[in-house]
Design a protein around this motif. Structure first.
Motif, short mmCIF file in Angstrom:
data_model
loop_
_atom_site.label_atom_id
_atom_site.label_comp_id
_atom_site.label_asym_id
_atom_site.label_seq_id
_atom_site.Cartn_x
_atom_site.Cartn_y
_atom_site.Cartn_z
N GLY A 206 5.18 -0.14 10.21
CA GLY A 206 3.77 -0.30 9.88
C GLY A 206 3.03 -0.93 11.04
O GLY A 206 3.63 -1.60 11.89
N GLU A 207 1.71 -0.73 11.06
CA GLU A 207 0.89 -1.27 12.14
C GLU A 207 -0.26 -2.08 11.55
O GLU A 207 -0.96 -1.62 10.65
CB GLU A 207 0.35 -0.13 13.00
N PHE A 208 -0.45 -3.28 12.06
CA PHE A 208 -1.55 -4.14 11.61
C PHE A 208 -2.87 -3.56 12.13
O PHE A 208 -3.00 -3.24 13.31
CB PHE A 208 -1.36 -5.55 12.15
N GLN A 209 -3.86 -3.41 11.22
CA GLN A 209 -5.14 -2.85 11.64
C GLN A 209 -6.24 -3.91 11.69
O GLN A 209 -6.83 -4.14 12.73
CB GLN A 209 -5.58 -1.71 10.71
N ARG A 210 -6.56 -4.54 10.56
CA ARG A 210 -7.65 -5.52 10.53
C ARG A 210 -7.46 -6.44 9.33
O ARG A 210 -6.83 -6.07 8.34
CB ARG A 210 -9.01 -4.81 10.45
N SER A 211 -8.04 -7.64 9.42
CA SER A 211 -7.89 -8.62 8.34
C SER A 211 -9.21 -9.32 8.05
O SER A 211 -10.14 -9.28 8.86
CB SER A 211 -6.83 -9.66 8.69
N ASP A 212 -9.26 -9.94 6.89
CA ASP A 212 -10.36 -10.83 6.50
C ASP A 212 -9.72 -12.15 6.12
O ASP A 212 -9.15 -12.29 5.04
CB ASP A 212 -11.15 -10.24 5.33
N ASN A 213 -9.79 -13.13 7.03
CA ASN A 213 -9.14 -14.42 6.79
C ASN A 213 -9.74 -15.15 5.61
O ASN A 213 -9.05 -15.90 4.91
CB ASN A 213 -9.22 -15.29 8.05
N GLU A 214 -11.04 -14.97 5.39
CA GLU A 214 -11.71 -15.68 4.31
C GLU A 214 -11.13 -15.30 2.95
O GLU A 214 -10.92 -16.14 2.09
CB GLU A 214 -13.21 -15.39 4.35
N LEU A 215 -10.86 -14.01 2.77
CA LEU A 215 -10.32 -13.52 1.49
C LEU A 215 -8.80 -13.36 1.53
O LEU A 215 -8.20 -12.99 0.52
CB LEU A 215 -10.96 -12.18 1.13
N ASN A 216 -8.20 -13.62 2.69
CA ASN A 216 -6.75 -13.48 2.88
C ASN A 216 -6.28 -12.06 2.60
O ASN A 216 -5.28 -11.82 1.93
CB ASN A 216 -5.98 -14.47 1.99
N LEU A 217 -7.02 -11.09 3.12
CA LEU A 217 -6.68 -9.68 2.95
C LEU A 217 -6.44 -9.05 4.32
O LEU A 217 -7.07 -9.43 5.31
CB LEU A 217 -7.79 -8.93 2.23
N ALA A 218 -5.55 -8.07 4.35
CA ALA A 218 -5.28 -7.34 5.59
C ALA A 218 -4.96 -5.89 5.24
O ALA A 218 -4.49 -5.59 4.14
CB ALA A 218 -4.12 -7.97 6.36
N VAL A 219 -5.21 -5.00 6.18
CA VAL A 219 -4.86 -3.59 6.01
C VAL A 219 -3.80 -3.22 7.03
O VAL A 219 -3.95 -3.46 8.23
CB VAL A 219 -6.10 -2.68 6.15
N ILE A 220 -2.71 -2.64 6.53
CA ILE A 220 -1.61 -2.12 7.35
C ILE A 220 -1.68 -0.60 7.29
O ILE A 220 -1.92 -0.02 6.23
CB ILE A 220 -0.25 -2.60 6.82
N ILE A 221 -1.47 0.05 8.42
CA ILE A 221 -1.47 1.51 8.43
C ILE A 221 -0.08 2.03 8.77
O ILE A 221 0.69 1.38 9.49
CB ILE A 221 -2.51 2.09 9.41
N VAL A 222 0.23 3.20 8.21
CA VAL A 222 1.51 3.87 8.47
C VAL A 222 1.20 5.27 8.97
O VAL A 222 0.38 5.99 8.38
CB VAL A 222 2.37 3.93 7.19
N ASP A 223 1.84 5.66 10.05
CA ASP A 223 1.67 7.00 10.61
C ASP A 223 2.30 8.02 9.65
O ASP A 223 3.50 7.96 9.36
CB ASP A 223 2.35 7.07 11.98
N VAL A 224 1.49 8.95 9.17
CA VAL A 224 1.97 9.94 8.20
C VAL A 224 3.14 10.75 8.76
O VAL A 224 4.08 11.11 8.02
CB VAL A 224 0.82 10.88 7.78
N SER A 225 3.12 11.03 10.05
CA SER A 225 4.17 11.85 10.66
C SER A 225 5.54 11.18 10.62
O SER A 225 6.56 11.85 10.77
CB SER A 225 3.81 12.20 12.11
N GLN A 226 5.56 9.85 10.39
CA GLN A 226 6.82 9.12 10.35
C GLN A 226 7.41 9.04 8.93
O GLN A 226 8.52 8.54 8.75
CB GLN A 226 6.62 7.69 10.88
#
Length: 444
Positions: A206-226
């Motif tokens: 998985g790859e870290f994309q972006r986060s919101d520290n205030e809400l403690n949320l983050a989005v991880i992306i996965v390459d579909v080809s994998q």
């Protein structure tokens, strides 16, 4: 007779009773049959009474477990005909207009409710109910993944070791290139070493994309080809519901790691649906459930339609409800999630404020505005001279009527944009409206 014969004959006479047969006394067959019949009748009556008692007790018990009320007489709630003169109807109020602003007919609040009959249930119904709940959970779990993050460290003896953190994530979107997964930001201990495991135990990077520290949320992306084709066919994108529709008492499911264990599930209900908290440049809604919480727990809350209605959070828990799930309402954070998924930065002013009631606003000679309670150090607001106690009135020509309105306005801009901010100082020495130019920051 000889003496020997006499002696023998005397012995036979003395023990001759051994050869006698004992014949049982004949009984009257009619009396015997009557006795058996009476005993059978008595036992049948006793068995019937016991069975009736057990049935009554068990029926009440199962009804209580399943929440089914006992059969009662029909209950009616009388209503007043809108065309009926209600002046002489005692304390009964006049009927309300049953048409809304669009002219659509709405449900009469005084409509009669009739209970025709009740439905009896047994253990099989109880099992069926839980089977249906498990089906809902299984559907939601197609969108749930396990995320493992590891970082390398050195111990006291200068030995290398790897510290691992495990959390859950929910698949929010999927396109031709990536799968987008929402998770807890604080559980990502290393952005460079992330592994995503799907429900079929297939793991990919998985790859870290972006986060919101205030809400403690983050989005991880996965390459579909994998991701193997078979796994892609099994996963599903989560359905996001509307937390605005929730009410206290609604049944919900907690999935992910609600009790601190991977792939766990809890069943409960909403106990409070009206909490809110002010955060930096925003106001978010929270709700609570009666599901036992764990300090390491996270995951999602779903309704019985299989829709995600909340994200379990540890950041906004209060001391008095530390053992109860505290949940971010999904409807309020959808704009934030959208930004994270689309990898867009969030513009920020850097204040925590409070919505003003009309009475408070009037006391300052205003009609609306945001009362500033805290200014973050080195934030755009701090650099522009905004202080606690100031009232922010507008950004450009858009009025900041509430903290939610402020957040929505900031969504239209990018970090480093220069905007005009109008505010009013509430001190008697300086109560004039002031407009300043500020350079918006980047909310982390």
């Amino acid at each position: 007779m000889s003496a020997d014969w006499k002696e023998t004959n005397n012995e036979e006479s003395e023990f001759s009773f051994i050869q006698e047969q004992i014949v049982p006394k004949k009984e009257n067959k009619t009396k015997r049959i009557i006795g058996i019949f009476l005993i059978t009748v008595v036992l049948a009556v006793i068995f019937g009474l016991i069975a009736r008692y057990v049935f009554c007790v068990s029926e009440s018990l199962f009804n209580n477990i399943l929440g089914i009320s006992e059969k009662k007489d029909t209950i009616k709630f009388p209503s007043i005909d809108p065309g009926e003169d209600s002046k002489n109807q005692g304390n009964v109020s006049e009927p309300k207009d049953n048409t809304d602003k669009q002219g659509e007919e709405t449900e009469d609040e005084n409509k009669t409710i009739v209970i025709e009959n009740s439905v009896k249930a047994d253990v099989s119904d109880y099992v069926t109910m839980y089977s249906k709940i498990n089906e809902v959970a299984a559907g939601v779990n197609k969108s749930v993944v396990k995320i493992t993050s590891a970082e390398k460290a050195v111990d006291w003896f200068n030995n290398d070791y790897e510290s691992e953190s495990i959390t859950s994530g929910i698949i929010l979107a999927k396109d031709s290139t990536n799968i987008y997964i929402l998770t807890s930001n604080n559980k990502i201990v290393s952005e460079d070493n992330i592994k995503v495991t799907f429900q079929d135990n297939i793991s990919v990077a998985g790859e870290f994309q972006r986060s919101d520290n205030e809400l403690n949320l983050a989005v991880i992306i996965v390459d579909v080809s994998q991701v193997p084709e078979g796994t892609l066919k099994k996963i599903e994108v989560a359905k996001l519901g509307e937390s605005y529709l929730l009410n206290a008492g609604d049944p919900v499911l907690a999935l992910g790691n609600p009790n601190g264990y991977s792939d766990s599930m809890e069943l409960g209900m909403i106990t409070n649906d009206s909490n809110s908290i002010y955060t930096v440049d925003n106001k978010i809604e929270l709700f609570n459930t009666n599901i036992n919480d764990n300090p390491n727990g996270d995951g999602v809350i779903a309704n019985l339609k299989g829709e995600i209605v909340g994200i379990i959070t540890q950041k906004f828990k209060s001391d008095f409800n530390e053992n109860i799930n505290t949940v971010l309402s999904i409807s309020r954070i959808k704009p934030v999630i959208e930004r994270l998924v689309n990898n867009k930065a969030m513009a920020s002013v850097g204040i925590i404020g409070a919505d003003m009631t009309s009475e408070i606003a009037k006391s300052y000679g205003l009609t609306t505005g945001i009362y500033v309670t805290e200014v973050k150090a080195k934030s755009p607001a701090f650099n522009a001279g905004i202080k606690s106690g100031d009232v922010i009135l507008a950004i450009e020509d858009k009025k900041t009527v509430s903290m939610v309105a402020l957040n929505n306005i900031l969504m239209e801009y990018q970090p480093q944009d220069v905007v005009e901010l109008t505010f009013k100082r509430t001190t008697k020495e300086d109560d004039n409206e002031t407009t300043v130019n500020i350079t918006l920051g980047n909310k982390k």
